[in-house]
Motif scaffolding. Structure first.
Motif, mmCIF file in Angstrom:
data_model
loop_
_atom_site.group_PDB
_atom_site.id
_atom_site.type_symbol
_atom_site.label_atom_id
_atom_site.label_comp_id
_atom_site.label_asym_id
_atom_site.label_seq_id
_atom_site.Cartn_x
_atom_site.Cartn_y
_atom_site.Cartn_z
ATOM 1 N N LYS A 30 73.416 24.394 4.727
ATOM 2 C CA LYS A 30 73.630 25.304 3.586
ATOM 3 C C LYS A 30 72.288 25.828 3.062
ATOM 4 C CE LYS A 30 73.667 21.603 0.111
ATOM 5 N NZ LYS A 30 74.354 20.975 -0.998
ATOM 6 N N VAL A 31 72.324 27.075 2.559
ATOM 7 C CA VAL A 31 71.093 27.706 2.068
ATOM 8 C C VAL A 31 71.372 28.297 0.682
ATOM 9 C CG1 VAL A 31 69.324 29.461 2.508
ATOM 10 C CG2 VAL A 31 70.434 28.330 4.448
ATOM 11 N N HIS A 370 79.240 30.990 6.163
ATOM 12 C CA HIS A 370 77.928 30.522 6.629
ATOM 13 C C HIS A 370 77.242 29.559 5.653
ATOM 14 C CE1 HIS A 370 78.105 33.225 10.020
ATOM 15 N NE2 HIS A 370 78.489 34.195 9.209
ATOM 16 N N VAL A 372 75.722 30.302 3.097
ATOM 17 C CA VAL A 372 74.506 30.935 2.568
ATOM 18 C C VAL A 372 74.896 31.501 1.208
ATOM 19 C CG1 VAL A 372 72.779 32.752 2.863
ATOM 20 C CG2 VAL A 372 73.598 31.472 4.867
ATOM 21 N N ASN A 389 64.810 27.958 7.728
ATOM 22 C CA ASN A 389 66.173 28.496 7.611
ATOM 23 C C ASN A 389 66.275 30.017 7.787
ATOM 24 O OD1 ASN A 389 65.537 29.706 5.140
ATOM 25 N ND2 ASN A 389 66.401 28.055 3.907
ATOM 26 N N TYR A 392 68.452 31.167 10.707
ATOM 27 C CA TYR A 392 69.870 30.920 10.437
ATOM 28 C C TYR A 392 70.439 31.992 9.488
ATOM 29 C CZ TYR A 392 74.121 28.787 8.620
ATOM 30 O OH TYR A 392 75.414 28.585 8.243
ATOM 31 N N VAL A 393 69.664 32.320 8.453
ATOM 32 C CA VAL A 393 70.127 33.332 7.498
ATOM 33 C C VAL A 393 70.257 34.687 8.187
ATOM 34 C CG1 VAL A 393 69.488 34.615 5.394
ATOM 35 C CG2 VAL A 393 69.231 32.119 5.462
ATOM 36 N N SER A 396 73.271 34.775 10.317
ATOM 37 C CA SER A 396 74.478 34.860 9.474
ATOM 38 C C SER A 396 74.693 36.285 9.008
ATOM 39 C CB SER A 396 74.363 33.938 8.266
ATOM 40 O OG SER A 396 74.070 32.632 8.684
#
Ligand code: PMP
Length: 402
Positions: A30-31, A370, A372, A389, A392-393, A396
């Motif tokens: 998670k972001v 996602h 995010v 991250n 990944y972002v 997404s």
């Protein structure tokens, strides 16, 4: 029968609700791009080293006590704050027609200023940018303003400033209306007018006899340079405006929960100062009586010591440079992955936030699918991005848009 039985449930405050949702999410990747707070490249909150130094010195200072501050706060702090905003050679300071009032961070400074304008000067209409920081409207209406209006600001098509719309809406404003202006690093768009555009804005404000209320929540945090980020306010002062400016030390000192801020007031002449101060005193006395001292003492300690001041500037540089680096990284990743659309706006925007261009549905998809976390307006905080991250972002975002 309860007095409260008929009370309607109020709407949640989006950013705080989102933070709670984030905290409750146990997805490992998670972001958090919702919170407007600086994080290190490890994703951790950061207490500025210069703040730690100042706190130690204050803890060892036996002369300090816990008695009340004056109603308008710690005067040495306010004086230094106003000076930091206006600059050492400000005509307003030389002519003794500017002063500061210590208030509860940026929000409290806005609120005290707004309540003064509404209740003591009878102002009723205020304008904020479309979009703006989500709290401006509530603060000004709670302070007694009757009518909230928007001026055009963001052009979604070109992902930039709608200067023509902005100027036209100011031209159509009634005389005496209060215009909230972001001093730098516009929240949420990260898009500021150029100096030439500010000159046009100032000239309409002058011609239409409007009142400029600056919100300065990011001095130093935007460009890394305190003077550059204060240029707009200083330009207005040079042009002879009377104005208010709410200063926050949440971001540039990392003093979020210490509620440290200053309302700077610039008047035409020193003659008006006693009356204005006395009326602001009544507002504060009736609202919270007097402000807390800890954050103001920290800021005062740093601003009054050349060596610590330099350390602070270097701490600010650390934060602003990391943000600028993350903008570059995010754009690179999006372009490398071939995410649909153009991404130059990410590096062209300034400050803590970026307006990605994702719409509400896409932003919610980012949260749900996602993990995010970002606002439904498409706003992300660059501070939540890290070297680990960012890919990944970007992936997404690409998945969301394709
Ligand atoms: N104005 C703007 C534009 C902001 O972004 C913020 C912080 N999010 C504030 C004011 C006030 O913040 P604080 O009350 O924490 O100083």
């Amino acid at each position: 029968m309860s007095w409260f039985a008929d009370l309607e449930q109020g709407p949640p405050i989006e950013v705080f609700a989102l933070m709670k949702q984030f905290a409750d999410d146990d997805f490992p990747q998670k972001v958090n791009l919702g919170a407007g707070a600086y994080r290190t490249d490890e994703g951790k909150p950061w207490v500025l080293p210069v703040v730690r130094t100042a706190e130690k010195a204050l803890a060892n200072d036996e002369t300090l006590n816990k008695e009340y501050l004056p109603i308008l706060g710690f005067e040495a702090f306010s004086t230094l704050s106003t000076r930091m905003l206006l600059g050492d050679d400000s005509p307003a300071l030389k002519e003794n027609r500017a002063f500061g009032v210590q208030c509860l961070s940026g929000t409290g400074s806005l609120r005290v200023g707004a309540e003064f304008l509404a209740t003591k000067l009878g102002k009723t209409v205020f304008y904020y940018s479309k979009p703006t920081w989500e709290n401006h409207r509530l603060v000004f209406l709670s302070a007694g303003f009757k009518e909230a209006r928007e001026y055009r600001y963001w052009d979604a098509q070109k992902r930039g400033l709608d200067i023509a719309g902005f100027l036209q809406d100011l031209k159509d404003a009634p005389e005496g209306a209060v215009i909230i202006l972001h001093a730098c690093a516009h929240n949420p768009t990260g898009c500021d007018p150029t100096r030439e555009q500010w000159a046009q804005i100032a000239s309409v404000i002058k011609e239409k006899k409007l009142f400029a209320f600056f919100d300065s929540a990011y001095q130093g945090f935007a460009s890394g340079d305190l003077d550059r980020d204060a240029w707009t306010v200083r330009y207005f002062v040079q042009e002879g405006f009377e104005l208010f400016c709410a200063q926050s030390y949440a971001k540039n000192f990392g003093l979020y929960n210490e509620r440290t801020g200053n309302l700077s007031v610039v008047l035409k002449s020193p003659k008006e100062i006693p009356a204005v101060k006395s009326q602001i005193t009544l507002i504060v006395r009736g609202m919270y009586s007097n402000p807390p001292s800890h954050g103001a003492r920290i800021v005062n300690h740093v601003l009054s010591n050349n060596e610590l001041f330099d350390q602070w500037r270097s701490n600010i540089k650390t934060m602003s440079s990391r943000i600028i680096d993350m903008r570059k990284r995010l754009r690179e990743e999006l372009e490398r992955l071939g995410a649909p659309g153009t991404w130059n706006h990410i590096t062209e925007q300034i400050g803590m936030f970026s307006y990605t261009g994702l719409n509400a549905e896409q932003s919610q998809h980012m949260v749900k699918m996602h993990h995010v976390y970002m606002l439904s307006s498409g706003r992300i905080s660059m501070c939540g991005l890290t070297h680990s991250n960012v890919e990944y972002v970007a992936k997404s975002i690409k998945e969301t848009l394709t």
